[in-house]
Design an enzyme around this catalytic site. Structure first.
Site, short mmCIF file in Angstrom:
data_model
loop_
_atom_site.label_atom_id
_atom_site.label_comp_id
_atom_site.label_asym_id
_atom_site.label_seq_id
_atom_site.Cartn_x
_atom_site.Cartn_y
_atom_site.Cartn_z
N ARG A 19 -75.71 -98.48 71.76
CA ARG A 19 -76.76 -99.93 72.23
C ARG A 19 -75.94 -101.03 72.51
NH1 ARG A 19 -77.94 -100.92 65.75
NH2 ARG A 19 -79.74 -99.83 65.70
N CYS A 54 -82.58 -103.87 63.30
CA CYS A 54 -83.87 -104.83 62.87
C CYS A 54 -83.65 -105.55 62.54
CB CYS A 54 -84.53 -103.96 61.79
SG CYS A 54 -83.00 -103.47 59.77
N SER A 103 -84.12 -100.38 51.97
CA SER A 103 -84.20 -99.37 52.91
C SER A 103 -84.06 -99.42 54.30
CB SER A 103 -86.41 -99.29 53.19
OG SER A 103 -86.47 -100.96 52.98
N LYS A 145 -73.05 -107.50 64.93
CA LYS A 145 -74.40 -106.63 65.96
C LYS A 145 -75.69 -107.61 67.08
CE LYS A 145 -74.99 -101.86 63.31
NZ LYS A 145 -75.11 -101.43 61.88
N HIS A 155 -87.55 -107.28 55.50
CA HIS A 155 -86.54 -108.47 55.73
C HIS A 155 -86.92 -109.96 55.85
CE1 HIS A 155 -83.67 -105.04 56.64
NE2 HIS A 155 -83.63 -105.20 57.53
#
Ligand code: A2P
Length: 340
Positions: A101, A132, A162, A216, A245
């Site tokens: 990334r 995410c 998850s 991140k 989320h």
């Protein structure tokens, strides 16, 4: 007949991989052959895809010359080894891990935000899928950013287990049942009890006191927006939710924007559903609205009473779908429509 593609799904037995296969099927992605790849532990097991039985293959033995697109979600260390091998074999990799990334030459893409960057896949044959939490936040911020600019944002996340993987879902379920039955719990995936608890810790701690998950969000926001000046101050928190989320975002825009103007912008914004009724239950939550669904839900849109340029948002999305598998498949759709 329209063109069809051979697609390899790496990590096909994991929380994200299973959803990638389901979304390819749901969206009618033009698949010729699908290769479901996992570890040697899973090789030989069978899954169903488009009414066909597919035998899971060992990633280590797979010849990537057989696939044009590889959707990777088996962890960064696996991507580090196998994504370059796949790309070298002519298989364009869409990588859901953090491995590539922050490489300047690898595009990091949210289709609603910077789809034009997909063109740069040619450099290394790899496109990175963001974290995410970053994905859902940027889908919600992009219309505001384009309209009035964003100087700074504070965000606290409330992230589902998850996102850690299947073992974490099992740990939450097991601990919940043990606690309700007065049994002793064990903590194997998380360092502290996750059932009926909230942990202000995701990924490793860094020298500046932030966690890597938090950084991140800083690095990825700046890269995807193409704006190194946007200031991002995150706190990432794990909560006992299975899918979805949530994020409380406090924005400081460059020009004043009202709630009404934000609502106007969201009317035509791709991927966004506003649910903001300002009454009991008139907002989105992870389990009741987002789990199993595609949109990024935005609720609780308020002007910040403490700051003249402040706007508050509550942003909720299914982390395994838009936060991972769906975003990857959307990238693949643009890739085949425009580039390969
Ligand atoms: P397997 O089920 O065979 O272990 P999750 O993030 O939900 O835990 O899923 C991780 C995914 O990554 C699974 O599909 C898992 O396959 C896969 N995986 C883990 N280690 C390897 C490996 N060494 N080679 C290939 N796939 C792996």
């Amino acid at each position: 007949m329209s063109k069809k593609y051979n697609v390899a799904v790496v990590g096909a037995t994991g929380a994200v991989g299973v959803t990638m296969l389901a979304i390819l099927e749901e969206r009618g992605f033009p698949v010729d052959n699908v290769y479901a790849l996992a570890s040697s532990r899973s090789a030989g097991k069978e899954i169903q895809f488009n009414d066909k039985t597919i035998v899971i293959e060992d990633l280590a033995e797979f010849d990537f010359k057989k696939a044009q697109i590889g959707l990777f979600s088996a962890g960064a260390s696996i991507s580090k080894v196998y994504a370059p091998i796949a790309a070298e074999a002519g298989c364009v990799v869409i990588d859901n891990t953090s491995q590539f990334r922050y490489d300047d030459h690898i595009p990091l893409v949210v289709p609603e935000v910077n789809p034009e960057k997909i063109a740069n896949y040619k450099d290394h044959g790899i496109i990175a899928n963001p974290n995410c939490s970053t994905i859902q936040m940027l889908v919600a911020l992009k219309p505001i950013y384009d309209a009035v600019g964003i100087d700074r944002l504070n965000v606290a996340t409330y992230q589902a287990v998850s996102g850690t993987g299947k073992e974490a879902i099992d740990e939450l379920n097991q601990q919940s049942s043990d606690i309700l039955n007065d049994e002793i719990i064990s903590c194997d995936v998380y360092p502290k009890q996750i059932a009926f608890n909230v942990l202000p810790h995701i990924d490793v701690f860094l020298d500046n006191g932030y966690t890597k998950e938090e950084m991140k969000m800083v690095w990825e926001t700046q890269k995807i927006m193409g704006d190194d000046n946007i200031k991002v101050n995150p706190t990432a928190v794990r909560v006992p939710v299975i899918y979805g989320h949530s994020e409380a975002i406090h924005l400081e825009t460059k020009k004043k924007i009202t709630v009404q103007e934000v609502n106007e912008l969201y009317k035509n914004a791709p991927g966004i559903t506003v649910l903001d009724d300002r009454n009991d239950g008139g907002y989105a939550t992870a389990a009741t609205e987002s789990a199993g669904q595609d949109p990024v839900f935005v609720s609780r849109i308020r002007e910040d009473i403490s700051h003249p340029m402040g706007i508050n948002l509550w942003v909720v999305s299914d982390n395994v779908r838009k936060g991972a598998a769906l975003n990857s498949v959307q990238i693949a759709e643009i890739l085949i429509q425009k580039y390969i």
